[in-house]
Design an enzyme around this catalytic site. Structure first.
Site, PDB file in Angstrom:
ATOM      1  N   HIS A  80       0.702  -1.386   0.401  1.00 55.95           N
ATOM      2  CA  HIS A  80      -0.195   0.450   0.194  1.00 55.95           C
ATOM      3  C   HIS A  80       0.791   1.252  -0.215  1.00 55.95           C
ATOM      4  O   HIS A  80       0.269   2.389   0.258  1.00 55.95           O
ATOM      5  CB  HIS A  80      -0.862  -0.076   1.115  1.00 55.95           C
ATOM      6  CG  HIS A  80      -2.082  -1.072   1.420  1.00 55.95           C
ATOM      7  ND1 HIS A  80      -2.660  -1.798   2.148  1.00 55.95           N
ATOM      8  CD2 HIS A  80      -2.378  -1.745  -0.101  1.00 55.95           C
ATOM      9  CE1 HIS A  80      -4.046  -2.424   2.004  1.00 55.95           C
ATOM     10  NE2 HIS A  80      -3.709  -2.702  -0.036  1.00 55.95           N
ATOM     11  N   CYS A 101       9.463  17.184 -13.209  1.00 57.30           N
ATOM     12  CA  CYS A 101       8.282  17.802 -14.388  1.00 57.30           C
ATOM     13  C   CYS A 101       8.000  19.308 -13.920  1.00 57.30           C
ATOM     14  O   CYS A 101       7.705  19.888 -14.773  1.00 57.30           O
ATOM     15  CB  CYS A 101       7.707  17.018 -14.663  1.00 57.30           C
ATOM     16  SG  CYS A 101       5.749  16.886 -13.502  1.00 57.30           S
ATOM     17  N   SER A 147      -7.308  -6.925  10.212  1.00 51.62           N
ATOM     18  CA  SER A 147      -9.099  -7.461   9.720  1.00 51.62           C
ATOM     19  C   SER A 147      -9.752  -8.241   9.077  1.00 51.62           C
ATOM     20  O   SER A 147     -10.271  -8.734   8.863  1.00 51.62           O
ATOM     21  CB  SER A 147     -10.203  -6.481   9.706  1.00 51.62           C
ATOM     22  OG  SER A 147      -9.682  -5.614   8.430  1.00 51.62           O
ATOM     23  N   GLU A 193      -7.982 -10.414  17.726  1.00 48.99           N
ATOM     24  CA  GLU A 193      -8.956 -10.853  17.575  1.00 48.99           C
ATOM     25  C   GLU A 193      -9.085 -11.959  16.209  1.00 48.99           C
ATOM     26  O   GLU A 193      -8.516 -10.945  15.230  1.00 48.99           O
ATOM     27  CB  GLU A 193     -10.842 -10.179  17.746  1.00 48.99           C
ATOM     28  CG  GLU A 193     -10.796  -8.687  17.117  1.00 48.99           C
ATOM     29  CD  GLU A 193     -11.530  -7.300  17.739  1.00 48.99           C
ATOM     30  OE1 GLU A 193     -11.355  -7.585  18.749  1.00 48.99           O
ATOM     31  OE2 GLU A 193     -11.888  -6.750  16.412  1.00 48.99           O
ATOM     32  N   ALA A 248      -0.170  -8.605  19.654  1.00 46.06           N
ATOM     33  CA  ALA A 248       1.040  -8.712  18.741  1.00 46.06           C
ATOM     34  C   ALA A 248       2.414  -9.363  19.589  1.00 46.06           C
ATOM     35  O   ALA A 248       3.597 -10.251  19.015  1.00 46.06           O
ATOM     36  CB  ALA A 248       1.487  -8.178  17.404  1.00 46.06           C
TER      37      ALA A 248
HETATM   38  N1  APR Z   1      -1.813  -6.795  18.281  1.00 42.43           N
HETATM   39  C1  APR Z   1      -2.180  -7.834  17.118  1.00 42.43           C
HETATM   40  N2  APR Z   1      -3.577  -7.669  16.162  1.00 42.43           N
HETATM   41  C2  APR Z   1      -3.844  -6.026  16.828  1.00 42.43           C
HETATM   42  C3  APR Z   1      -3.479  -5.077  17.824  1.00 42.43           C
HETATM   43  C4  APR Z   1      -2.976  -5.723  18.578  1.00 42.43           C
HETATM   44  N3  APR Z   1      -1.797  -4.965  19.434  1.00 42.43           N
HETATM   45  N4  APR Z   1      -4.021  -4.297  18.246  1.00 42.43           N
HETATM   46  C5  APR Z   1      -5.131  -4.173  17.233  1.00 42.43           C
HETATM   47  N5  APR Z   1      -5.111  -5.827  16.264  1.00 42.43           N
HETATM   48  C6  APR Z   1      -6.075  -6.518  14.468  1.00 42.43           C
HETATM   49  C7  APR Z   1      -7.645  -6.021  14.732  1.00 42.43           C
HETATM   50  O1  APR Z   1      -8.037  -6.436  15.871  1.00 42.43           O
HETATM   51  C8  APR Z   1      -8.320  -5.894  13.483  1.00 42.43           C
HETATM   52  O2  APR Z   1      -8.412  -7.449  13.035  1.00 42.43           O
HETATM   53  O3  APR Z   1      -5.634  -6.001  14.003  1.00 42.43           O
HETATM   54  C9  APR Z   1      -6.092  -5.595  13.041  1.00 42.43           C
HETATM   55  C10 APR Z   1      -6.362  -4.284  12.697  1.00 42.43           C
HETATM   56  O4  APR Z   1      -7.625  -4.526  11.397  1.00 42.43           O
HETATM   57  P1  APR Z   1      -7.453  -2.549  10.739  1.00 42.43           P
HETATM   58  O5  APR Z   1      -7.461  -2.079  11.180  1.00 42.43           O
HETATM   59  O6  APR Z   1      -9.166  -3.332   9.594  1.00 42.43           O
HETATM   60  O7  APR Z   1      -6.443  -2.458   9.669  1.00 42.43           O
HETATM   61  P2  APR Z   1      -5.490  -3.435   8.438  1.00 42.43           P
HETATM   62  O8  APR Z   1      -5.829  -4.930   8.590  1.00 42.43           O
HETATM   63  O9  APR Z   1      -4.103  -3.012   8.432  1.00 42.43           O
HETATM   64  O10 APR Z   1      -6.242  -2.809   7.296  1.00 42.43           O
HETATM   65  C11 APR Z   1      -6.178  -3.494   5.957  1.00 42.43           C
HETATM   66  O11 APR Z   1      -7.384  -1.650   4.846  1.00 42.43           O
HETATM   67  O12 APR Z   1      -7.650   1.020   5.183  1.00 42.43           O
HETATM   68  C12 APR Z   1      -7.424   0.626   4.332  1.00 42.43           C
HETATM   69  O13 APR Z   1      -4.865   0.861   3.024  1.00 42.43           O
HETATM   70  C13 APR Z   1      -5.349   0.606   4.642  1.00 42.43           C
HETATM   71  O14 APR Z   1      -3.556  -1.420   5.121  1.00 42.43           O
HETATM   72  C14 APR Z   1      -5.238  -0.537   5.130  1.00 42.43           C
HETATM   73  C15 APR Z   1      -6.409  -2.172   5.054  1.00 42.43           C
END
Ligand code: APR
Length: 238
Positions: A113, A143, A181, A207, A223
Site C-alpha cells: 500500500h 517535471c 482484519s 481477535e 502481537a
Molecule cells: N496485536 C495484534 N492484532 C491487533 C492489535 C495488537 N496489539 N491491535 C489490533 N489488532 C488487530 C485488530 O483486531 C484488527 O483485526 O489488527 C487488525 C487491524 O485491522 P484494520 O484496522 O482493518 O487494519 P488492516 O487490516 O491493516 O487494514 C487493511 O485497509 O484501510 C485500508 O489501507 C488500509 O492497509 C489498510 C487496509
C-alpha cells in the site's frame, strides 16, 4: 519444491495495522480507529485528493509525523530475527505505510500500500523521499508540475508488488497473517493462495479476522506477545 530440511521452508508473512498498534500507530477499524475519525472517500481515494488536497495532505502529514517518532515493538523485532535466523527465505509483505518493520531490522519488506516516507508525482510518476509535511501544489522535482501526492495506494488504485507477492505465495510453505482484519482485498485473499500452494497457514491477531476460517491455525493476543512466541517456536531446535 521441499527444502533440504523442514527448516528450509519458505515463510511468507502478511502484516496489517495491528502489528504497529502497540507502537502507538492507530489502526483503521478498531473502535475509535482512523476510519471512525475520517471518511475513507475523503482522505484515501484519488477523488478525495482531487476534491480537497489540503485535507488529504493533512491526514497523511499527521500519520507521517506519528510514524517518524514511533518505535518498533517486539513483534517487528521478532520478524527481523526470524529473517536473520531462519534457514529458508522469509518474505514480509505489509499493508502498513509506516517503516516500523525496517526500523525493527527487517529487510526487503514489500509495502503493497506504499509508504508515508515516499512522495509521488501524479503527472509524471516520479518518486522521491517525502518531506515530513507535504503541502498542496508542491512541485515535482522532475517535471515541476504542482502534482505531488503521498506515495500511498488509495482505494480504487492497484496495490504495489502484486506479481512478486503472488509468486511468493505460490512458493510459500508457511503463511502467517499478523494484525489484519481481513476486510480489504486483495490482501484478505492471500491466505487462500497460500492454502492452494499447500502452505501451513496461521493467523496471529488480537481477535479473529473476517477470514479466520481460511487459516489452519489461529493465535489470539497482542502481537508483541504472540509473534515473539511464534518465532521462538519456529527457531527452537527440533
Ligand atoms: N496485536 C495484534 N492484532 C491487533 C492489535 C495488537 N496489539 N491491535 C489490533 N489488532 C488487530 C485488530 O483486531 C484488527 O483485526 O489488527 C487488525 C487491524 O485491522 P484494520 O484496522 O482493518 O487494519 P488492516 O487490516 O491493516 O487494514 C487493511 O485497509 O484501510 C485500508 O489501507 C488500509 O492497509 C489498510 C487496509
Amino acid at each position: 519444491m521441499q527444502g533440504s530440511s523442514p527448516k528450509a521452508r519458505k515463510i511468507v508473512i502478511l502484516t496489517g495495522a495491528g502489528i504497529s498498534a502497540e507502537s502507538g500507530m492507530g489502526t483503521f477499524r478498531d473502535a475509535g480507529g482512523l476510519w471512525a475519525q475520517h471518511r475513507i472517500e475523503d482522505v484515501a481515494t484519488p477523488e478525495g485528493f482531487a476534491r480537497d488536497p489540503a485535507l488529504v495532505h493533512g491526514f497523511y502529514n499527521a500519520r507521517r509525523s506519528a510514524a517518524a517518532t514511533a518505535r518498533p515493538n517486539a513483534a517487528h523485532q521478532a520478524l527481523a530475527r526470524l529473517q536473520r535466523d531462519w534457514p529458508g527465505e522469509v518474505v514480509i509483505v505489509t499493508q502498513n505505510v509506516d517503516a516500523l518493520h525496517e526500523k525493527g531490522g527487517a529487510e526487503g519488506v514489500l509495502h503493497m500500500h506504499g509508504e508515508l516516507a515516499g512522495a509521488l508525482c501524479g503527472a509524471c510518476g516520479h518518486r522521491w523521499p517525502a518531506p515530513l509535511e507535504m503541502r498542496v501544489g508542491e512541485p515535482c522535482p522532475r517535471c515541476a508540475g504542482p502534482t505531488a501526492r503521498p506515495d500511498v495506494v488509495w482505494f480504487g488504485e492497484m496495490p504495489y508488488h502484486m506479481e512478486a507477492i503472488y509468486d511468493h505465495l505460490a512458493a510459500a510453505e508457511i503463511f502467517a497473517a499478523i494484525g489484519t482484519s481481513g476486510q480489504v482485498y486483495p490482501a484478505a485473499a492471500f491466505v487462500q493462495e497460500a492454502v492452494a500452494a499447500g502452505a501451513h497457514t496461521v493467523e496471529l491477531n488480537l481477535e479473529p479476522s473476517a477470514v479466520v476460517s481460511d487459516f489452519h491455525e489461529t493465535r489470539l493476543g497482542p502481537a508483541s506477545r504472540t509473534v515473539p512466541a511464534w518465532v521462538e517456536e519456529l527457531l527452537a531446535p527440533r
